[in-house]
Scaffold this motif. Sequence first.
Motif, PDB file in Angstrom:
ATOM      1  N   SER A 145      20.592  24.352  -0.765  1.00  0.00           N
ATOM      2  CA  SER A 145      21.714  24.389   0.189  1.00  0.00           C
ATOM      3  C   SER A 145      23.054  24.724  -0.463  1.00  0.00           C
ATOM      4  N   LEU A 146      23.035  25.044  -1.744  1.00  0.00           N
ATOM      5  CA  LEU A 146      24.231  25.622  -2.385  1.00  0.00           C
ATOM      6  C   LEU A 146      24.585  26.931  -1.698  1.00  0.00           C
ATOM      7  N   ARG A 147      23.574  27.549  -1.076  1.00  0.00           N
ATOM      8  CA  ARG A 147      23.790  28.844  -0.421  1.00  0.00           C
ATOM      9  C   ARG A 147      24.253  28.691   1.024  1.00  0.00           C
ATOM     10  N   ARG A 148      24.446  27.428   1.442  1.00  0.00           N
ATOM     11  CA  ARG A 148      24.957  27.203   2.815  1.00  0.00           C
ATOM     12  C   ARG A 148      26.405  27.647   2.929  1.00  0.00           C
ATOM     13  N   ASP A 149      27.192  27.292   1.901  1.00  0.00           N
ATOM     14  CA  ASP A 149      28.605  27.696   1.854  1.00  0.00           C
ATOM     15  C   ASP A 149      28.882  28.186   0.436  1.00  0.00           C
ATOM     16  N   PRO A 150      28.274  29.336   0.076  1.00  0.00           N
ATOM     17  CA  PRO A 150      28.340  29.770  -1.320  1.00  0.00           C
ATOM     18  C   PRO A 150      29.760  30.063  -1.798  1.00  0.00           C
ATOM     19  N   GLN A 151      30.651  30.489  -0.862  1.00  0.00           N
ATOM     20  CA  GLN A 151      32.032  30.746  -1.295  1.00  0.00           C
ATOM     21  C   GLN A 151      32.687  29.446  -1.767  1.00  0.00           C
ATOM     22  N   GLY A 152      32.400  28.352  -1.045  1.00  0.00           N
ATOM     23  CA  GLY A 152      32.920  27.041  -1.462  1.00  0.00           C
ATOM     24  C   GLY A 152      32.443  26.685  -2.864  1.00  0.00           C
ATOM     25  N   VAL A 153      31.175  26.996  -3.150  1.00  0.00           N
ATOM     26  CA  VAL A 153      30.612  26.687  -4.475  1.00  0.00           C
ATOM     27  C   VAL A 153      31.241  27.593  -5.538  1.00  0.00           C
ATOM     28  N   VAL A 154      31.412  28.869  -5.198  1.00  0.00           N
ATOM     29  CA  VAL A 154      32.047  29.824  -6.129  1.00  0.00           C
ATOM     30  C   VAL A 154      33.448  29.318  -6.494  1.00  0.00           C
ATOM     31  N   ASP A 155      34.204  28.882  -5.484  1.00  0.00           N
ATOM     32  CA  ASP A 155      35.577  28.407  -5.731  1.00  0.00           C
ATOM     33  C   ASP A 155      35.572  27.111  -6.542  1.00  0.00           C
ATOM     34  N   LEU A 156      34.716  26.181  -6.128  1.00  0.00           N
ATOM     35  CA  LEU A 156      34.688  24.860  -6.778  1.00  0.00           C
ATOM     36  C   LEU A 156      34.307  24.959  -8.258  1.00  0.00           C
ATOM     37  N   LEU A 157      33.319  25.820  -8.547  1.00  0.00           N
ATOM     38  CA  LEU A 157      32.812  25.917  -9.924  1.00  0.00           C
ATOM     39  C   LEU A 157      33.451  27.079 -10.687  1.00  0.00           C
ATOM     40  N   ARG A 158      34.408  27.741 -10.023  1.00  0.00           N
ATOM     41  CA  ARG A 158      35.163  28.872 -10.611  1.00  0.00           C
ATOM     42  C   ARG A 158      34.210  29.930 -11.180  1.00  0.00           C
ATOM     43  N   LEU A 159      33.310  30.351 -10.333  1.00  0.00           N
ATOM     44  CA  LEU A 159      32.303  31.319 -10.791  1.00  0.00           C
ATOM     45  C   LEU A 159      32.885  32.724 -10.796  1.00  0.00           C
ATOM     46  N   PRO A 160      32.733  33.446 -11.910  1.00  0.00           N
ATOM     47  CA  PRO A 160      33.265  34.812 -11.964  1.00  0.00           C
ATOM     48  C   PRO A 160      32.404  35.766 -11.145  1.00  0.00           C
ATOM     49  N   LYS A 161      32.958  36.955 -10.880  1.00  0.00           N
ATOM     50  CA  LYS A 161      32.181  38.016 -10.233  1.00  0.00           C
ATOM     51  C   LYS A 161      30.909  38.250 -11.042  1.00  0.00           C
ATOM     52  N   LEU A 162      29.892  38.719 -10.353  1.00  0.00           N
ATOM     53  CA  LEU A 162      28.559  38.988 -10.924  1.00  0.00           C
ATOM     54  C   LEU A 162      27.801  37.718 -11.306  1.00  0.00           C
ATOM     55  N   THR A 163      28.264  36.579 -10.754  1.00  0.00           N
ATOM     56  CA  THR A 163      27.435  35.372 -10.819  1.00  0.00           C
ATOM     57  C   THR A 163      27.236  34.891  -9.388  1.00  0.00           C
ATOM     58  N   TYR A 164      26.131  34.182  -9.159  1.00  0.00           N
ATOM     59  CA  TYR A 164      25.842  33.682  -7.808  1.00  0.00           C
ATOM     60  C   TYR A 164      25.005  32.403  -7.935  1.00  0.00           C
ATOM     61  N   PRO A 165      25.410  31.357  -7.209  1.00  0.00           N
ATOM     62  CA  PRO A 165      24.681  30.078  -7.309  1.00  0.00           C
ATOM     63  C   PRO A 165      23.439  30.075  -6.426  1.00  0.00           C
ATOM     64  N   VAL A 166      22.284  30.373  -6.999  1.00  0.00           N
ATOM     65  CA  VAL A 166      21.078  30.487  -6.161  1.00  0.00           C
ATOM     66  C   VAL A 166      20.465  29.139  -5.824  1.00  0.00           C
ATOM     67  N   VAL A 167      20.554  28.204  -6.758  1.00  0.00           N
ATOM     68  CA  VAL A 167      19.887  26.919  -6.559  1.00  0.00           C
ATOM     69  C   VAL A 167      20.524  25.884  -7.474  1.00  0.00           C
ATOM     70  N   GLY A 168      20.242  24.630  -7.223  1.00  0.00           N
ATOM     71  CA  GLY A 168      20.731  23.581  -8.114  1.00  0.00           C
ATOM     72  C   GLY A 168      19.720  22.454  -8.148  1.00  0.00           C
ATOM     73  N   VAL A 169      20.029  21.437  -8.941  1.00  0.00           N
ATOM     74  CA  VAL A 169      19.133  20.276  -8.993  1.00  0.00           C
ATOM     75  C   VAL A 169      19.970  19.023  -9.255  1.00  0.00           C
ATOM     76  N   ALA A 170      19.692  17.994  -8.465  1.00  0.00           N
ATOM     77  CA  ALA A 170      20.322  16.686  -8.700  1.00  0.00           C
ATOM     78  C   ALA A 170      19.367  15.867  -9.556  1.00  0.00           C
ATOM     79  N   ILE A 171      19.929  15.211 -10.568  1.00  0.00           N
ATOM     80  CA  ILE A 171      19.108  14.473 -11.539  1.00  0.00           C
ATOM     81  C   ILE A 171      19.679  13.068 -11.709  1.00  0.00           C
ATOM     82  N   GLY A 172      18.811  12.081 -11.692  1.00  0.00           N
ATOM     83  CA  GLY A 172      19.292  10.717 -11.926  1.00  0.00           C
ATOM     84  C   GLY A 172      18.150   9.734 -12.086  1.00  0.00           C
ATOM     85  N   HIS A 173      18.535   8.464 -12.237  1.00  0.00           N
ATOM     86  CA  HIS A 173      17.526   7.400 -12.304  1.00  0.00           C
ATOM     87  C   HIS A 173      17.141   7.024 -10.880  1.00  0.00           C
TER      88      HIS A 173
END
Length: 246
Positions: free
Chosen positions: A136-164
């Motif tokens: 669901s990073l791709r639900r609002d990918p522009q928000g993710v690009v802005d938040l993580l300051r992703l440069p052009k030619l990168t795209y957040p395809v997926v992520g993973v939450a990790i914890g105990h």
Amino acid sequence: MNDTLTLLHSHHSDRDFTDAPVDEADLSAVVEAAHRAPTSMNGQQVSLVVVRDPARRARLAELAGGQPWIARAPVFIAVLVDFHKTRVAAARAGKEQAIHRSLEGFTVGAVDAGIALASLMVAARSLGLGVVPIGSLRRDPQGVVDLLRLPKLTYPVVGVAIGHVARPAPRKPRLPLAAFRHDEVYRSEGLPEAIEAYDGTLVDYWRTIGRTDGLSWSENTGGAYSRLYFPQARPVAERQGFTLEQ
Ligand SMILES: Cc1cc2nc3c(=O)[nH]c(=O)nc-3n(C[C@H](O)[C@H](O)[C@H](O)COP(=O)(O)O)c2cc1C
């Protein structure tokens, strides 16, 4: 069976995390497992953004449509298709990169990102941590690009939450193996019956775990796939430079 197979066969996504931090040495080992993963052409067109900051995780949870486990788990790792770094290399070699404008390029990047995701998950689970992949990073990918300051030619395809894990999730049943493994050639015979059987199995599973709203696989998948559920994915990917001209 061996420990690796036992781990793989016991896969389940966890969404109930404690707020205990993930040890830095464990996190490094998990990241290094993905760093070691193979990539098409050794192009290494994958990068990770490791997010520990609670405010940033809370924002990611929001961007993903309100998924509390992203805010709760102490670590989130975004997996990027990254043709930014390959373009730097191409320029060094006096070439103009074109691959990011093709379906082939996006496919290569997405496959490599998926392999990295799998390595992250297996490594984290081998250390006793719980994981849930997040598309669901791709639900609002522009928000993710802005938040993580992703440069052009990168795209957040997926992520993973990790914890105990607070309370481990049960193992979700799958379609019968016959609907997954085809020997030598693809065979469609028996597929409707396999799906019908699985629809029943899945509804029983939801009931067993106390979910009265659980849909059959046909209903759930048919509902989700009858619409473009992340309409921002393509326009944002295009703005990031993945114009898919070819
Ligand atoms: C690429 C990918 C994206 C996913 N995205 C999400 C997500 O955004 N949120 C979520 O809660 N689960 C997500 N999942 C988890 C799936 O719902 C889960 O893998 C599936 O229901 C099977 O359950 P299991 O992993 O417990 O066996 C995702 C899984 C994958 C592989």
